[in-house]
Design a protein around this motif. Structure first.
Motif, PDB file in Angstrom:
ATOM      1  N   VAL A  33       0.838  -1.208   0.000  1.00 21.13           N
ATOM      2  CA  VAL A  33       0.000   0.000   0.000  1.00 21.13           C
ATOM      3  C   VAL A  33       0.869   1.253   0.000  1.00 21.13           C
ATOM      4  CG1 VAL A  33      -1.654   1.333   1.373  1.00 21.13           C
ATOM      5  CG2 VAL A  33      -2.007  -1.096   1.035  1.00 21.13           C
ATOM      6  N   VAL A  34       1.904   1.269   0.836  1.00 19.36           N
ATOM      7  CA  VAL A  34       2.795   2.432   0.887  1.00 19.36           C
ATOM      8  C   VAL A  34       3.515   2.598  -0.452  1.00 19.36           C
ATOM      9  CG1 VAL A  34       4.908   3.325   1.953  1.00 19.36           C
ATOM     10  CG2 VAL A  34       3.075   2.426   3.371  1.00 19.36           C
ATOM     11  N   GLY A  35       3.958   1.493  -1.035  1.00 19.42           N
ATOM     12  CA  GLY A  35       4.654   1.567  -2.323  1.00 19.42           C
ATOM     13  C   GLY A  35       3.755   2.081  -3.428  1.00 19.42           C
ATOM     14  N   ILE A  36       2.511   1.609  -3.463  1.00 13.75           N
ATOM     15  CA  ILE A  36       1.575   2.069  -4.495  1.00 13.75           C
ATOM     16  C   ILE A  36       1.294   3.558  -4.338  1.00 13.75           C
ATOM     17  CG2 ILE A  36      -0.821   1.873  -5.304  1.00 13.75           C
ATOM     18  CD1 ILE A  36       0.982  -0.381  -6.263  1.00 13.75           C
ATOM     19  N   ALA A  37       1.026   3.985  -3.108  1.00 12.73           N
ATOM     20  CA  ALA A  37       0.706   5.397  -2.873  1.00 12.73           C
ATOM     21  C   ALA A  37       1.934   6.278  -3.080  1.00 12.73           C
ATOM     22  CB  ALA A  37       0.154   5.587  -1.468  1.00 12.73           C
ATOM     23  N   GLY A  38       3.092   5.789  -2.651  1.00 12.03           N
ATOM     24  CA  GLY A  38       4.311   6.602  -2.752  1.00 12.03           C
ATOM     25  C   GLY A  38       4.808   6.787  -4.170  1.00 12.03           C
TER      26      GLY A  38
END
Length: 61
Positions: A33-38
């Motif tokens: 999730v963090v990778g997708i949003a970042g």
């Protein structure tokens, strides 16, 4: 008339392997999730994640 109640202790059936798998999957989901949003090319998603990081006092730059 009296009634008797018998109680049994509830034991957790989660094993160490099961707990490790749960922790691993939760970590993977969080990083995903963090990778997708970042790294999202959609500016609105990236900016929303950026604002949330700042609101949680998490350093991001």
């Amino acid at each position: 008339m009296s009634t008797q109640q018998t109680t049994f202790p509830i034991q957790s059936s989660a094993t160490a392997t099961s707990r490790l798998a749960q922790i691993g999957l939760a970590a993977f989901l969080g990083l995903f999730v963090v990778g997708i949003a970042g790294f999202s090319q959609i500016e609105a998603i990236h900016n929303a994640a950026h604002d949330v990081r700042h609101s949680l006092a998490f350093p991001c730059h």
